[in-house]
Design a protein around this motif. Structure first.
Motif, short mmCIF file in Angstrom:
data_model
loop_
_atom_site.label_atom_id
_atom_site.label_comp_id
_atom_site.label_asym_id
_atom_site.label_seq_id
_atom_site.Cartn_x
_atom_site.Cartn_y
_atom_site.Cartn_z
N MET A 137 -10.20 60.99 7.13
CA MET A 137 -10.23 60.03 6.00
C MET A 137 -9.58 58.71 6.44
N ASP A 138 -10.26 57.62 6.15
CA ASP A 138 -9.71 56.30 6.46
C ASP A 138 -8.50 56.04 5.56
N LYS A 139 -7.41 55.59 6.15
CA LYS A 139 -6.17 55.42 5.40
C LYS A 139 -6.23 54.31 4.35
N ASN B 142 -3.20 55.42 1.82
CA ASN B 142 -1.88 54.92 2.22
C ASN B 142 -0.87 54.94 1.08
N GLU B 143 -1.32 54.55 -0.10
CA GLU B 143 -0.41 54.51 -1.25
C GLU B 143 0.02 55.92 -1.66
N ILE B 144 -0.91 56.86 -1.53
CA ILE B 144 -0.57 58.26 -1.86
C ILE B 144 0.44 58.78 -0.83
#
Ligand code: FES
Length: 59
Positions: free
Chosen positions: A1-3, A16-18
């Motif tokens: 999965m792309d960040k 990223n936020e997760i």
């Protein structure tokens, strides 16, 4: 999965936020919801959020 990919399209929450929320102590879907709002609109991303939790949180 792309960040940078949006995990929650409705609220524009990225992987990223997760990951950041988890690094800040989030351990459950409810914690992520509180911190990022992911899942609060259509709920379609809840499964994806759960998968990320399963991968990143030692439970
Ligand atoms: S995709 Fe997350 S609430 Fe709709």
């Amino acid at each position: 999965m792309d960040k940078h990919e949006h995990v929650c399209v409705c609220k524009g929450v990225s992987y990223n936020e997760i990951e950041d929320a988890i690094n800040n102590g989030a351990q459950t879907y409810e914690d992520i919801l509180e911190e990022t709002g992911a899942g609060s609109v259509c709920g379609g991303c809840i499964e994806r959020v759960d998968e990320i939790l399963d991968r990143l949180v030692i439970r």
